[in-house]
Scaffold this motif. Sequence first.
Motif, mmCIF file in Angstrom:
data_model
loop_
_atom_site.group_PDB
_atom_site.id
_atom_site.type_symbol
_atom_site.label_atom_id
_atom_site.label_comp_id
_atom_site.label_asym_id
_atom_site.label_seq_id
_atom_site.Cartn_x
_atom_site.Cartn_y
_atom_site.Cartn_z
ATOM 1 N N LEU A 70 0.809 -1.216 0.000
ATOM 2 C CA LEU A 70 0.000 0.000 0.000
ATOM 3 C C LEU A 70 0.846 1.272 0.000
ATOM 4 O O LEU A 70 0.398 2.318 -0.457
ATOM 5 N N ALA A 71 2.083 1.179 0.501
ATOM 6 C CA ALA A 71 2.967 2.345 0.527
ATOM 7 C C ALA A 71 3.613 2.607 -0.834
ATOM 8 O O ALA A 71 4.017 3.737 -1.117
ATOM 9 N N ILE A 72 3.705 1.584 -1.679
ATOM 10 C CA ILE A 72 4.298 1.762 -3.011
ATOM 11 C C ILE A 72 3.352 2.631 -3.838
ATOM 12 O O ILE A 72 2.187 2.280 -4.026
ATOM 13 N N ASN A 73 3.879 3.759 -4.304
ATOM 14 C CA ASN A 73 3.044 4.669 -5.096
ATOM 15 C C ASN A 73 3.721 5.080 -6.407
ATOM 16 O O ASN A 73 3.340 6.076 -7.014
ATOM 17 N N ASP A 74 4.735 4.350 -6.811
ATOM 18 C CA ASP A 74 5.481 4.602 -8.049
ATOM 19 C C ASP A 74 6.301 5.891 -7.992
ATOM 20 O O ASP A 74 6.777 6.368 -9.012
ATOM 21 N N LYS A 75 6.466 6.459 -6.804
ATOM 22 C CA LYS A 75 7.276 7.674 -6.627
ATOM 23 C C LYS A 75 8.296 7.509 -5.509
ATOM 24 O O LYS A 75 9.370 8.083 -5.569
ATOM 25 N N LYS A 76 7.969 6.733 -4.493
ATOM 26 C CA LYS A 76 8.842 6.583 -3.328
ATOM 27 C C LYS A 76 9.999 5.642 -3.644
ATOM 28 O O LYS A 76 9.816 4.600 -4.266
ATOM 29 N N THR A 77 11.168 6.029 -3.152
ATOM 30 C CA THR A 77 12.335 5.163 -3.299
ATOM 31 C C THR A 77 12.279 4.061 -2.237
ATOM 32 O O THR A 77 11.503 4.139 -1.280
ATOM 33 N N VAL A 78 13.139 3.080 -2.420
ATOM 34 C CA VAL A 78 13.244 2.006 -1.422
ATOM 35 C C VAL A 78 13.666 2.608 -0.086
ATOM 36 O O VAL A 78 13.172 2.191 0.969
ATOM 37 N N HIS A 79 14.509 3.617 -0.116
ATOM 38 C CA HIS A 79 14.935 4.281 1.124
ATOM 39 C C HIS A 79 13.733 4.909 1.840
ATOM 40 O O HIS A 79 13.572 4.747 3.055
ATOM 41 N N GLN A 80 12.882 5.602 1.116
ATOM 42 C CA GLN A 80 11.691 6.206 1.717
ATOM 43 C C GLN A 80 10.756 5.136 2.281
ATOM 44 O O GLN A 80 10.209 5.292 3.380
ATOM 45 N N LEU A 81 10.594 4.050 1.543
ATOM 46 C CA LEU A 81 9.749 2.952 2.020
ATOM 47 C C LEU A 81 10.327 2.339 3.295
ATOM 48 O O LEU A 81 9.587 1.995 4.220
ATOM 49 N N SER A 82 11.667 2.225 3.344
ATOM 50 C CA SER A 82 12.294 1.631 4.533
ATOM 51 C C SER A 82 12.064 2.517 5.761
ATOM 52 O O SER A 82 11.833 2.005 6.859
ATOM 53 N N LYS A 83 12.113 3.822 5.579
ATOM 54 C CA LYS A 83 11.861 4.738 6.703
ATOM 55 C C LYS A 83 10.419 4.623 7.180
ATOM 56 O O LYS A 83 10.146 4.596 8.390
ATOM 57 N N GLU A 84 9.471 4.536 6.252
ATOM 58 C CA GLU A 84 8.061 4.375 6.627
ATOM 59 C C GLU A 84 7.842 3.060 7.363
ATOM 60 O O GLU A 84 7.103 3.000 8.344
ATOM 61 N N LEU A 85 8.492 1.999 6.879
ATOM 62 C CA LEU A 85 8.371 0.691 7.518
ATOM 63 C C LEU A 85 8.925 0.735 8.935
ATOM 64 O O LEU A 85 8.299 0.217 9.874
ATOM 65 N N GLN A 86 10.072 1.367 9.123
ATOM 66 C CA GLN A 86 10.680 1.473 10.455
ATOM 67 C C GLN A 86 9.813 2.307 11.391
ATOM 68 O O GLN A 86 9.697 1.993 12.575
ATOM 69 N N ASN A 87 9.190 3.358 10.881
ATOM 70 C CA ASN A 87 8.307 4.183 11.708
ATOM 71 C C ASN A 87 7.034 3.435 12.101
ATOM 72 O O ASN A 87 6.554 3.549 13.226
ATOM 73 N N GLN A 88 6.496 2.663 11.165
ATOM 74 C CA GLN A 88 5.256 1.924 11.424
ATOM 75 C C GLN A 88 5.485 0.721 12.343
ATOM 76 O O GLN A 88 4.641 0.403 13.171
ATOM 77 N N PHE A 89 6.627 0.049 12.188
ATOM 78 C CA PHE A 89 6.940 -1.162 12.952
ATOM 79 C C PHE A 89 8.304 -1.003 13.614
ATOM 80 O O PHE A 89 9.288 -1.628 13.190
ATOM 81 N N PRO A 90 8.405 -0.179 14.662
ATOM 82 C CA PRO A 90 9.716 0.121 15.264
ATOM 83 C C PRO A 90 10.413 -1.083 15.903
ATOM 84 O O PRO A 90 11.627 -1.070 16.054
ATOM 85 N N LYS A 91 9.676 -2.124 16.247
ATOM 86 C CA LYS A 91 10.293 -3.295 16.887
ATOM 87 C C LYS A 91 10.689 -4.384 15.893
ATOM 88 O O LYS A 91 11.201 -5.424 16.288
ATOM 89 N N MET A 92 10.467 -4.152 14.618
ATOM 90 C CA MET A 92 10.807 -5.148 13.593
ATOM 91 C C MET A 92 12.318 -5.326 13.527
ATOM 92 O O MET A 92 13.072 -4.358 13.524
ATOM 93 N N GLU A 93 12.747 -6.588 13.480
ATOM 94 C CA GLU A 93 14.170 -6.878 13.340
ATOM 95 C C GLU A 93 14.567 -6.798 11.871
ATOM 96 O O GLU A 93 13.869 -7.303 11.006
ATOM 97 N N LYS A 94 15.694 -6.164 11.595
ATOM 98 C CA LYS A 94 16.268 -6.043 10.258
ATOM 99 C C LYS A 94 15.243 -5.573 9.214
ATOM 100 O O LYS A 94 15.021 -6.241 8.200
ATOM 101 N N PRO A 95 14.617 -4.418 9.429
ATOM 102 C CA PRO A 95 13.570 -3.978 8.505
ATOM 103 C C PRO A 95 14.065 -3.733 7.075
ATOM 104 O O PRO A 95 13.355 -4.054 6.128
ATOM 105 N N VAL A 96 15.269 -3.201 6.919
ATOM 106 C CA VAL A 96 15.771 -2.914 5.573
ATOM 107 C C VAL A 96 16.026 -4.212 4.809
ATOM 108 O O VAL A 96 15.619 -4.353 3.653
ATOM 109 N N ALA A 97 16.652 -5.162 5.453
ATOM 110 C CA ALA A 97 16.919 -6.453 4.803
ATOM 111 C C ALA A 97 15.611 -7.160 4.443
ATOM 112 O O ALA A 97 15.486 -7.730 3.360
#
Length: 117
Positions: A70-97
């Motif tokens: 749902l966050a993929i909008n054809d404009k956001k980079t993988v870096h931007q998506l990784s930041k959103e993922l980390q903000n949404q799920f702060p306890k996730m292990e290895k979110p970027v990987a």
Amino acid sequence: MRRTKKISSQNYMDFIPLKNPEIEFEVDENKIVTVFIEWKGFYHKIAQKFFKRPKVSEIKMDTYGSFIWLAINDKKTVHQLSKELQNQFPKMEKPVARLIKFLEIMKDNHLIEIREV
């Protein structure tokens, strides 16, 4: 023979994932995504006829995958998506990987493309 270039994890953060416009999906009340993959082609027709394979597969994503889809909008980079993922799920292990692996799986299954900025 043409070789496809493997995207390195070093520059992967600057790429933009693009959803395949042919892939249909739905979102339930809990924001869980189900994608529908239509199996086309000669061999799939044989499998459908003789082995009772479905014409359309429904793939239900988990919470993380649904959030990313749902966050993929054809404009956001993988870096931007990784930041959103980390903000949404702060306890996730290895979110970027995990994000990169998920995007690679979706790319391999033709659900997304990866575009260079």
